[in-house]
Design an enzyme around this catalytic site. Structure first.
Site, PDB file in Angstrom:
ATOM      1  N   SER A 140     -88.869 -26.039 -54.442  1.00 17.22           N
ATOM      2  CA  SER A 140     -88.196 -25.574 -55.659  1.00 17.22           C
ATOM      3  C   SER A 140     -87.100 -26.558 -56.038  1.00 17.22           C
ATOM      4  O   SER A 140     -86.571 -27.283 -55.186  1.00 17.22           O
ATOM      5  CB  SER A 140     -87.584 -24.198 -55.436  1.00 17.22           C
ATOM      6  OG  SER A 140     -86.738 -23.820 -56.507  1.00 17.22           O
ATOM      7  N   TYR A 153     -82.915 -17.254 -50.915  1.00 17.82           N
ATOM      8  CA  TYR A 153     -83.992 -18.122 -51.391  1.00 17.82           C
ATOM      9  C   TYR A 153     -83.572 -19.588 -51.373  1.00 17.82           C
ATOM     10  O   TYR A 153     -84.311 -20.453 -50.882  1.00 17.82           O
ATOM     11  CB  TYR A 153     -84.408 -17.707 -52.792  1.00 17.82           C
ATOM     12  CG  TYR A 153     -85.521 -18.535 -53.373  1.00 17.82           C
ATOM     13  CD1 TYR A 153     -86.820 -18.423 -52.890  1.00 17.82           C
ATOM     14  CD2 TYR A 153     -85.279 -19.452 -54.407  1.00 17.82           C
ATOM     15  CE1 TYR A 153     -87.849 -19.190 -53.412  1.00 17.82           C
ATOM     16  CE2 TYR A 153     -86.307 -20.219 -54.929  1.00 17.82           C
ATOM     17  CZ  TYR A 153     -87.589 -20.083 -54.437  1.00 17.82           C
ATOM     18  OH  TYR A 153     -88.601 -20.849 -54.953  1.00 17.82           O
TER      19      TYR A 153
END
Length: 240
Positions: A140, A153
């Protein structure tokens, strides 16, 4: 080039993983599709129905070492080698840190970090023996900066980036390439969302990520692509 290779793709039941499988099938790459639910068999059957024969499906949890060994064993049994691993399986949620439970913290690390570690570790002996391999992890853009309400996350993605960077240095002498693809906002099912919502119209599409995987995997052997970072024009993000 990719038609002589064998690829394992985790998290291939839907979304980005399923599209990665579709793109690899166009390159005639032999595929081992991995997913936690029975939907993984539907994904494989979809490819077979389109005329692509070289695909198997394995229902497995990448956070469990015994399941990961099953993935490797079944892939080797079907094809005799492993050339490419795409670590795509992942989960995510976003909430204030004080609302994150210990179980949620543990689970996201088990899938996003331990899964990448276990799968990468499991394929290394086979890639080392053949003096070639490519390990690609879908991470990401928040592996490079932070956001509020994303502590769990974001922490997993920083961990994955560090792991992949260190691993790349360890295995380059064996001809093994390790790289990450770090997308921004993608129109997919991530974090229990739905694909195709109107507000996601200008986001990246799963095809954008899948084609980046093909680009990284098909680079000539003398070339290592360490990282690909991709954002939609619509996304405002820090420069890092």
């Amino acid at each position: 080039m990719l038609n002589d290779q064998v690829a394992i793709i985790t998290g291939a039941s839907r979304g980005i993983g399923r599209e990665i499988a579709q793109q690899f099938s166009k390159e005639s790459t032999k595929l081992s599709l991995v997913g936690r639910s029975e939907d993984i068999h539907k994904a494989a059957q979809e490819l077979k129905s389109s005329g692509f024969e070289h695909v198997i499906s394995i229902q497995a949890d990448v956070s469990k070492e015994e399941d990961v060994q099953k993935i490797v064993d079944e892939t080797l049994s079907a094809y005799g080698k492993i050339d490419i691993l795409v670590n795509n399986a992942g989960v995510g949620f976003f909430k204030p840190t004080e609302e994150v439970t210990a179980d949620e913290w543990k689970k996201i690390f088990e899938v996003n970090v331990q899964g990448v570690f276990l799968c990468s570790k499991a394929v290394l002996p086979h890639m080392k023996e053949q003096k070639f391999g490519t390990i690609i992890t879908i991470s990401s853009d928040v592996a490079r900066y932070t956001i509020p309400n994303g502590s769990a996350y974001v922490a997993t993605k920083y961990a994955v980036q560090g792991f992949c960077g260190s691993l790349a240095q360890e295995v380059r002498e064996y001809g093994i390439r390790v790289g990450t693809i770090n997308p921004g906002m993608v129109d997919t099912y991530f974090a229990d969302s739905k694909q195709g919502l109107p507000e996601k119209e200008d986001w990246l599409k799963v095809e954008d990520i899948a084609k980046s995987v093909i680009y990284m995997a098909s680079a000539p052997k003398h070339m290592l692509i360490d990282e690909i970072k991709i954002h939609p024009f619509a996304q405002d993000y820090p420069i890092a």
